[in-house]
Motif scaffolding. Sequence first.
Motif, PDB file in Angstrom:
ATOM      1  N   VAL A  83      49.216 -78.858  46.815  1.00 21.19           N
ATOM      2  CA  VAL A  83      48.885 -80.147  47.432  1.00 21.19           C
ATOM      3  C   VAL A  83      50.061 -81.087  47.198  1.00 21.19           C
ATOM      4  O   VAL A  83      50.383 -81.431  46.061  1.00 21.19           O
ATOM      5  N   THR A  84      50.692 -81.499  48.285  1.00 19.46           N
ATOM      6  CA  THR A  84      51.843 -82.406  48.209  1.00 19.46           C
ATOM      7  C   THR A  84      51.658 -83.528  49.227  1.00 19.46           C
ATOM      8  O   THR A  84      50.722 -83.511  50.037  1.00 19.46           O
ATOM      9  N   LEU A  85      52.585 -84.486  49.202  1.00 22.59           N
ATOM     10  CA  LEU A  85      52.547 -85.586  50.163  1.00 22.59           C
ATOM     11  C   LEU A  85      53.188 -85.148  51.475  1.00 22.59           C
ATOM     12  O   LEU A  85      54.216 -84.476  51.487  1.00 22.59           O
ATOM     13  N   VAL A 122      48.366 -79.639  52.473  1.00 20.04           N
ATOM     14  CA  VAL A 122      47.721 -78.589  51.680  1.00 20.04           C
ATOM     15  C   VAL A 122      48.198 -77.232  52.180  1.00 20.04           C
ATOM     16  O   VAL A 122      48.148 -76.944  53.385  1.00 20.04           O
ATOM     17  N   GLN A 123      48.650 -76.412  51.228  1.00 17.30           N
ATOM     18  CA  GLN A 123      49.089 -75.050  51.534  1.00 17.30           C
ATOM     19  C   GLN A 123      48.228 -74.055  50.755  1.00 17.30           C
ATOM     20  O   GLN A 123      48.146 -74.117  49.531  1.00 17.30           O
ATOM     21  N   LEU A 124      47.569 -73.154  51.488  1.00 14.10           N
ATOM     22  CA  LEU A 124      46.712 -72.131  50.895  1.00 14.10           C
ATOM     23  C   LEU A 124      47.335 -70.762  51.153  1.00 14.10           C
ATOM     24  O   LEU A 124      47.658 -70.439  52.304  1.00 14.10           O
ATOM     25  N   ILE A 125      47.481 -69.983  50.093  1.00 10.39           N
ATOM     26  CA  ILE A 125      48.054 -68.642  50.211  1.00 10.39           C
ATOM     27  C   ILE A 125      46.982 -67.630  49.810  1.00 10.39           C
ATOM     28  O   ILE A 125      46.437 -67.689  48.699  1.00 10.39           O
ATOM     29  N   ILE A 147      48.177 -70.537  54.999  1.00 16.51           N
ATOM     30  CA  ILE A 147      47.551 -71.554  55.845  1.00 16.51           C
ATOM     31  C   ILE A 147      48.109 -72.917  55.439  1.00 16.51           C
ATOM     32  O   ILE A 147      48.039 -73.300  54.272  1.00 16.51           O
ATOM     33  N   LEU A 148      48.637 -73.656  56.406  1.00 12.72           N
ATOM     34  CA  LEU A 148      49.233 -74.965  56.156  1.00 12.72           C
ATOM     35  C   LEU A 148      48.461 -76.012  56.949  1.00 12.72           C
ATOM     36  O   LEU A 148      48.388 -75.951  58.181  1.00 12.72           O
ATOM     37  N   LEU A 149      47.869 -76.970  56.231  1.00 15.48           N
ATOM     38  CA  LEU A 149      47.091 -78.039  56.846  1.00 15.48           C
ATOM     39  C   LEU A 149      47.780 -79.368  56.575  1.00 15.48           C
ATOM     40  O   LEU A 149      47.953 -79.764  55.421  1.00 15.48           O
ATOM     41  N   ASP A 150      48.147 -80.049  57.670  1.00 12.85           N
ATOM     42  CA  ASP A 150      48.891 -81.309  57.536  1.00 12.85           C
ATOM     43  C   ASP A 150      48.743 -82.100  58.854  1.00 12.85           C
ATOM     44  O   ASP A 150      48.968 -81.541  59.945  1.00 12.85           O
TER      45      ASP A 150
END
Length: 357
Positions: free
Chosen positions: A288-290, A299-302, A320-323
């Motif tokens: 979880v980064t800005l 949010v990056q889920l591996i 999965i990259l959610l932004d």
Amino acid sequence: MSKQKKPRKGQTKTLGDVTINDFANSSAPKHRPKKSSTSVTTIIKQLEDHETQTQSKSWDDQELDDYDYIKQENEDGEVIYVLKKVKKVNLNTTDVTESTIDTGKDYPVDIWFLISEYIKPEDIGTFARICRTSYSITNTGKFWFSLYKRYYKKTVELPRRLQPDCMFRLYGIRMLVIKSLYYTYPLFVNQLKVIKTEEHPDVLTKRMCTLMWHVKFKNHWVYYFKLKEMVYPPHLISNRDEKRVDLIELLEDVAANVEENCRVLQITCLSFIPVLSVQGLFLTSVGVTLSQGFRHNRVQLIFNTNLMHGKSTTEGTVCILLDPVINVRILDWWHPLYPHNYNLNLLVNQNLKEIEY
């Protein structure tokens, strides 16, 4: 026969020949001392031996042994006192006989049922740990039905499945009553209202994604990932043929909860983002980064196809990259926002698959 001379004063009588006259004409003794198996010298000797032994012992050993005079009666009916060692019981050690342990009282089951009527929801765990009987009561449908009726409020709007006309089955009644308490019991409701620091999503690593979906809520898109902790991995289960499922016992299982060890990761995004299916994969990493502009999160889920001893492999990795992300929440099965499926046929079939799994 020679005449014996009388001894002078201060002179002890010497022993001479013993005659028959000495036996026949001897006077009867008066104030004859009583026979005793224990003399003063014997007791003193025992005390000296005891003192010698205790000096060579450690303090811990001396605390366990104690000597005392025991009143006894010999063959002649005379009362004597004998110095004997008395064994003391040390309660700090495990060497305690059953006779020294207080087993307590066994109260009837009806009394425990009466006590359970006054148990608060937050004290159920303490009540169940009192004894085996109290624990068995918490596994009965009567206990949970009574708890539900005690705290049910008509003024509180409950989901359809938690309404009184739907609370008649034994299967999973414990789970349903606990969920209803987070709507009706003030202490549990206030716990959800308290503002606290949210858990970081990395606490969900090493869990398997059993279900994923997304819905549109107003102008936002909400992504759900149902992650289950694999307590007994499939490759470690043995003797599968020995398990036999009784459908009647399964339907009467009060503590049944297919959502046990499951948590839902809820991620709210500003816009729709296409993602790959990760059902059946293990979550190995969460970041979880800005995001760009520092207004929202990224949010990056591996996920990975295999997870052995907490270490993932590079093969079969899905990212999965959610932004941009505006909210991240972790929901437990008892939370009112946790998505539940109350279809009995689906729940039973899923439970049967897990047992045969």
